[in-house]
Motif scaffolding. Structure first.
Motif, PDB file in Angstrom:
ATOM      1  N   SER A   1       0.833  -1.206   0.000  1.00  0.00           N
ATOM      2  CA  SER A   1       0.000   0.000   0.000  1.00  0.00           C
ATOM      3  C   SER A   1       0.867   1.255   0.000  1.00  0.00           C
ATOM      4  O   SER A   1       2.017   1.226   0.447  1.00  0.00           O
ATOM      5  N   PRO A   2       0.320   2.375  -0.472  1.00  0.00           N
ATOM      6  CA  PRO A   2       1.069   3.642  -0.379  1.00  0.00           C
ATOM      7  C   PRO A   2       1.485   3.969   1.053  1.00  0.00           C
ATOM      8  O   PRO A   2       2.575   4.499   1.273  1.00  0.00           O
ATOM      9  N   SER A   3       0.664   3.630   2.034  1.00  0.00           N
ATOM     10  CA  SER A   3       1.032   3.941   3.427  1.00  0.00           C
ATOM     11  C   SER A   3       2.248   3.133   3.865  1.00  0.00           C
ATOM     12  O   SER A   3       3.072   3.634   4.654  1.00  0.00           O
ATOM     13  N   ALA A   4       2.409   1.909   3.363  1.00  0.00           N
ATOM     14  CA  ALA A   4       3.585   1.104   3.704  1.00  0.00           C
ATOM     15  C   ALA A   4       4.845   1.712   3.094  1.00  0.00           C
ATOM     16  O   ALA A   4       5.911   1.720   3.717  1.00  0.00           O
ATOM     17  N   VAL A   5       4.734   2.244   1.879  1.00  0.00           N
ATOM     18  CA  VAL A   5       5.884   2.909   1.251  1.00  0.00           C
ATOM     19  C   VAL A   5       6.194   4.192   2.022  1.00  0.00           C
ATOM     20  O   VAL A   5       7.356   4.492   2.313  1.00  0.00           O
ATOM     21  N   TRP A   6       5.157   4.940   2.374  1.00  0.00           N
ATOM     22  CA  TRP A   6       5.365   6.188   3.117  1.00  0.00           C
ATOM     23  C   TRP A   6       6.079   5.929   4.442  1.00  0.00           C
ATOM     24  O   TRP A   6       6.937   6.713   4.856  1.00  0.00           O
ATOM     25  N   ASP A   7       5.745   4.829   5.105  1.00  0.00           N
ATOM     26  CA  ASP A   7       6.395   4.507   6.377  1.00  0.00           C
ATOM     27  C   ASP A   7       7.920   4.451   6.224  1.00  0.00           C
ATOM     28  O   ASP A   7       8.654   4.896   7.097  1.00  0.00           O
ATOM     29  N   VAL A   8       8.395   3.907   5.110  1.00  0.00           N
ATOM     30  CA  VAL A   8       9.839   3.836   4.873  1.00  0.00           C
ATOM     31  C   VAL A   8      10.393   5.224   4.542  1.00  0.00           C
ATOM     32  O   VAL A   8      11.422   5.636   5.081  1.00  0.00           O
ATOM     33  N   LEU A   9       9.703   5.957   3.663  1.00  0.00           N
ATOM     34  CA  LEU A   9      10.171   7.302   3.292  1.00  0.00           C
ATOM     35  C   LEU A   9      10.201   8.240   4.495  1.00  0.00           C
ATOM     36  O   LEU A   9      11.059   9.123   4.583  1.00  0.00           O
ATOM     37  N   ALA A  10       9.259   8.061   5.405  1.00  0.00           N
ATOM     38  CA  ALA A  10       9.122   8.958   6.553  1.00  0.00           C
ATOM     39  C   ALA A  10      10.112   8.655   7.671  1.00  0.00           C
ATOM     40  O   ALA A  10      10.147   9.379   8.661  1.00  0.00           O
ATOM     41  N   ASP A  11      10.929   7.632   7.501  1.00  0.00           N
ATOM     42  CA  ASP A  11      11.925   7.277   8.506  1.00  0.00           C
ATOM     43  C   ASP A  11      13.298   7.745   8.020  1.00  0.00           C
ATOM     44  O   ASP A  11      13.944   7.090   7.210  1.00  0.00           O
ATOM     45  N   GLY A  12      13.730   8.893   8.502  1.00  0.00           N
ATOM     46  CA  GLY A  12      14.997   9.479   8.069  1.00  0.00           C
ATOM     47  C   GLY A  12      16.212   8.621   8.365  1.00  0.00           C
ATOM     48  O   GLY A  12      17.252   8.772   7.730  1.00  0.00           O
ATOM     49  N   THR A  13      16.102   7.696   9.295  1.00  0.00           N
ATOM     50  CA  THR A  13      17.236   6.824   9.599  1.00  0.00           C
ATOM     51  C   THR A  13      17.391   5.719   8.562  1.00  0.00           C
ATOM     52  O   THR A  13      18.424   5.053   8.527  1.00  0.00           O
ATOM     53  N   ARG A  14      16.385   5.520   7.694  1.00  0.00           N
ATOM     54  CA  ARG A  14      16.444   4.446   6.686  1.00  0.00           C
ATOM     55  C   ARG A  14      16.861   4.945   5.308  1.00  0.00           C
ATOM     56  O   ARG A  14      16.987   4.160   4.369  1.00  0.00           O
ATOM     57  N   TYR A  15      17.087   6.228   5.178  1.00  0.00           N
ATOM     58  CA  TYR A  15      17.466   6.856   3.904  1.00  0.00           C
ATOM     59  C   TYR A  15      18.629   6.122   3.246  1.00  0.00           C
ATOM     60  O   TYR A  15      18.614   5.831   2.060  1.00  0.00           O
ATOM     61  N   GLY A  16      19.639   5.797   4.025  1.00  0.00           N
ATOM     62  CA  GLY A  16      20.820   5.114   3.507  1.00  0.00           C
ATOM     63  C   GLY A  16      20.545   3.700   3.025  1.00  0.00           C
ATOM     64  O   GLY A  16      21.353   3.126   2.303  1.00  0.00           O
ATOM     65  N   GLU A  17      19.403   3.127   3.394  1.00  0.00           N
ATOM     66  CA  GLU A  17      19.065   1.773   2.962  1.00  0.00           C
ATOM     67  C   GLU A  17      18.496   1.731   1.543  1.00  0.00           C
ATOM     68  O   GLU A  17      18.577   0.715   0.883  1.00  0.00           O
ATOM     69  N   TRP A  18      17.900   2.819   1.084  1.00  0.00           N
ATOM     70  CA  TRP A  18      17.279   2.786  -0.246  1.00  0.00           C
ATOM     71  C   TRP A  18      17.851   3.798  -1.228  1.00  0.00           C
ATOM     72  O   TRP A  18      17.711   3.636  -2.439  1.00  0.00           O
TER      73      TRP A  18
END
Length: 168
Positions: free
Chosen positions: A11-28
């Motif tokens: 879902s778009p909300s599941a993608v947003w959860d990753v984008l909204a986590d600034g600590t995961r930026y380096g993972e994607w």
């Protein structure tokens, strides 16, 4: 202007959860690592994260700032790359059935990146986006798969299995 899209099977909300986590930026985000918030509440407007880019033995610390955010659907970032200048990166999330169509649009704003921008540079950005969107998809889809396959708690009963029986 490099525009690329990918269908991510969550879902778009599941993608947003990753984008909204600034600590995961380096993972994607291709080329980055060790991201962490430096000011504001990511991904709200003017919030920033700092991350490290490693090019062989060289390490560069850079920053990305949120310039526009519509929670759950749209995120516009300004990525600062030192002497290379800055780039605008817009990420749009669109519902596509029960999945999410992610559209990334990037172009240089200032500095050497803008002055040197040409068809060859555009091709490199396209390759980077392909990899970046594949990483984002893997993170989101793996997270969704892991959540869906969580073991049942002891004593939890599921009523009405496929054969009409109950399972404990």
């Amino acid at each position: 202007m490099a525009v690329r899209h990918r269908l991510i099977r969550v879902s778009p909300s599941a993608v947003w959860d990753v984008l909204a986590d600034g600590t995961r930026y380096g993972e994607w985000v291709v080329g980055t690592s060790e991201s962490h918030p430096v000011r504001g509440q990511w991904p709200h407007k003017n919030a920033a994260i700092r991350y490290r880019i490693r090019l062989g033995p060289v390490q560069l610390d850079n920053e990305t700032v949120v310039r526009h955010c519509e929670e759950g659907t749209h995120l516009e970032l300004e990525a600062k790359a030192g002497a290379l200048g800055t780039a605008r990166i817009a990420i749009e999330l669109r519902p596509w059935g029960e999945h999410c169509l992610v559209i990334v649009d990037e172009h240089p704003l200032r500095g050497a990146g803008g002055r040197l921008h040409n068809v060859g540079f555009e091709a490199l950005i396209q390759l980077r986006h392909r990899t970046m969107l594949a990483r984002l998809a893997r993170l989101c889809e793996d997270k969704s798969r892991d959540a869906g396959s969580a073991p049942r708690a002891l004593g939890q009963v599921t009523v009405g299995g496929a054969d009409g029986t109950s399972h404990a």
